[in-house]
Design an enzyme around this catalytic site. Structure first.
Site, mmCIF file in Angstrom:
data_model
loop_
_atom_site.group_PDB
_atom_site.id
_atom_site.type_symbol
_atom_site.label_atom_id
_atom_site.label_comp_id
_atom_site.label_asym_id
_atom_site.label_seq_id
_atom_site.Cartn_x
_atom_site.Cartn_y
_atom_site.Cartn_z
ATOM 1 N N ASP A 91 0.849 -1.346 0.308
ATOM 2 C CA ASP A 91 -0.035 -0.179 -0.094
ATOM 3 C C ASP A 91 0.379 1.088 -0.186
ATOM 4 O O ASP A 91 1.702 0.913 0.344
ATOM 5 C CB ASP A 91 -1.572 -0.123 0.957
ATOM 6 C CG ASP A 91 -0.571 -0.213 2.667
ATOM 7 O OD1 ASP A 91 0.822 -1.162 2.468
ATOM 8 O OD2 ASP A 91 -0.439 0.696 2.952
ATOM 9 N N GLU A 100 0.081 -0.970 5.405
ATOM 10 C CA GLU A 100 1.283 -0.301 6.705
ATOM 11 C C GLU A 100 1.173 1.223 6.619
ATOM 12 O O GLU A 100 1.307 1.851 7.861
ATOM 13 C CB GLU A 100 2.234 -1.012 6.032
ATOM 14 C CG GLU A 100 3.648 -0.484 6.798
ATOM 15 C CD GLU A 100 4.066 0.675 7.290
ATOM 16 O OE1 GLU A 100 5.087 1.143 7.795
ATOM 17 O OE2 GLU A 100 3.637 1.742 6.408
HETATM 18 ZN ZN ZN Z 1 6.731 2.074 4.874
#
Ligand code: ZN
Length: 464
Positions: A87, A150
């Site tokens: 992501d 994340e």
């Molecule tokens: Zn990262």
């Protein structure tokens, strides 16, 4: 094995796969998120892309409810984890290269995610492919764990580890070389003003910051019943402190705005806290009890001191450095008094309970109560640990850089593993362009990182 030469020979493949991954706009998207795509279509597509190409290469691929997935090779009881994420943060402004293309100019590959974390993910993936294709025998399982959330809270790996085993050891190619083995604890502290607040306080309202993890770059206040000489004093203050601000008079009330400089809470010294500046100005203006107590607390506790010495929260240790404080949300309300939310990044060996007890007493002397709103423990793997030494030695071999392991006040992906460190792939001296416009990765560094990762994996998991 000459890993550099081998990685070099597969540079075109590395670049092309990274470009394809960058072309997937994997930003968290509530619009397209659903039970089937917990973080939206983009992050899910990026995960599927990795699992698909990995499976084609002969890795065992597994998708865990579209939250995260993994690619695995090798055999054995123990598990080496490589924790990556696909992501990315939103694009933002001021790009001069297309953010979702992967254009290569002068040896740099540009795109959102190039260094955080799609480039490092692809470097680690190439490392796994090289080991597999070379037929090197492993006596551990090696698993690349691919997260899709994340950047906004680690919900991907939190979910993953409820279903899948925790690696015995692991590294996250999502930060800096040589490696980060110490991550400070992160606690949010609430300081609230005690005592009765009377209604004719000179400060009617004070407001700065929205999140404790940023240094506020603007502070606002509305004050009343002060002398008109405030206008001159304000001008002088701005000049003395070389900062900017505005002061306007509306029906006898003064509306003040003070400018500072934003920074991340883990490095408060890189910013300039607008709430502290405004408090410093008001300290010589206001005289009513609660108003003065509030601005004095702000100045005494946070002005020119990011370590919290005045409230006895300061602490230092060799492995992770100073404990730092960032008053990120600062409020004063005419009826409720002052409220200061602080993000504290505390040293690895911080005696938490003891320090909080001491600080609570000290804050009480300043008229404030202290509450711990949240606390995330520090993460630390000793430098002497064989695992850390192995990674360091491999890195040093490829760089002739003998710098020491690093510590951080931020939380990296490594802290989700029991015995994990962040390992690359930003080399020392390189600008950190993660989350910025024109994010890029140096292609030759991708190649070098792939070689480092390959050798590290073999050292850690290869048959002895
Ligand atoms: Zn990262």
């Amino acid at each position: 094995m000459d890993w550099i030469k081998l990685a070099e020979s597969r540079k075109a493949e590395l670049v092309s796969e990274l470009q394809q991954l960058i072309q997937i706009e994997s930003v968290l998207d509530p619009e397209t998120s659903s039970g089937n795509a917990p973080f939206g279509e983009g992050p899910l597509k990026a995960l599927q892309y990795m699992l698909t190409i990995g499976e084609q290469q002969g890795f065992t691929a597994k998708n865990i409810d579209n939250y995260a997935g993994h690619l695995e090779m090798g055999a054995g009881e123990e598990l080496l984890g490589i924790l990556c994420h696909v992501d990315v943060v939103p694009v933002g402004d001021s790009w001069t290269h297309p953010p979702f293309k992967g254009e290569v100019v002068d040896g740099k590959l540009y795109g959102r995610g190039a260094i955080d974390d799609k480039g490092p993910t692809m470097a680690a993936y190439l490392a796994m492919k090289m080991i597999k294709d070379a037929g090197i025998e492993l006596d551990k399982r090696v698993r690349m764990i691919i997260g899709t959330d994340e950047e906004s809270g680690f919900r991907c790996v939190d979910h993953y580890f409820t279903k899948e085993e925790m690696p015995t050891i692991g590294f996250a190619p999502d930060a800096d070389f040589p490696l980060i083995n110490a991550e400070k604890g992160i606690s949010i502290l609430d300081f609230s003003q005690k005592g009765n607040i009377v209604e004719d306080e000179q400060i009617i309202a004070f407001k700065a910051g929205v999140r404790s993890n940023m240094v506020p770059d603007t502070a606002n206040a509305i004050i009343q019943n002060v002398t008109p000489s405030i206008e001159e004093a304000f001008k002088a203050f701005l000049q003395e402190n070389s900062t900017e601000g505005t002061l306007t008079n509306e029906d006898g009330r003064y509306i003040i705005t003070m400018k500072g400089k934003a920074a991340h809470a883990m490095e408060p010294e890189k910013g300039r806290n607008a709430a502290v500046l405004l408090s410093k100005f008001l300290q010589n203006i206001v005289t009513t009890k609660a108003s003065l107590e509030f601005v004095s607390f702000m100045v005494n506790t946070f002005d020119e001191d990011h370590y919290g010495s005045n409230v006895k929260l300061d602490y230092y240790d060799e492995m992770s450095g100073h404990t730092t404080l960032n008053p990120g949300v600062v409020l004063f309300h005419q009826k409720r008094g002052g409220h200061v939310q602080v993000s504290m990044r505390y040293s690895v060996s911080y005696p938490f309970e003891e320090k909080i007890t001491e600080a609570t007493q000290q804050a009480a002397a300043f008229g404030f109560a202290l509450d711990v709103a949240s606390n995330s423990a520090p993460h630390y793997v000793p430098e002497e640990d064989e695992f850390v030494q192995t990674l360091l030695n491999v890195y040093r071999k490829y760089t002739v850089d003998n710098s020491k392991p690093l510590s951080t006040g931020g939380g990296t992906y490594a802290r989700t593993m029991k015995k994990g460190v962040a390992f690359g792939m930003l080399f020392p001296g390189e600008p950190d362009v993660a989350h910025q416009a024109d994010e890029f990765v140096v292609v030759d560094n991708l190649v070098r990182a792939a070689a480092i990762y390959a050798e590290a994996i073999v050292e850690l998991a290869g048959k002895k």
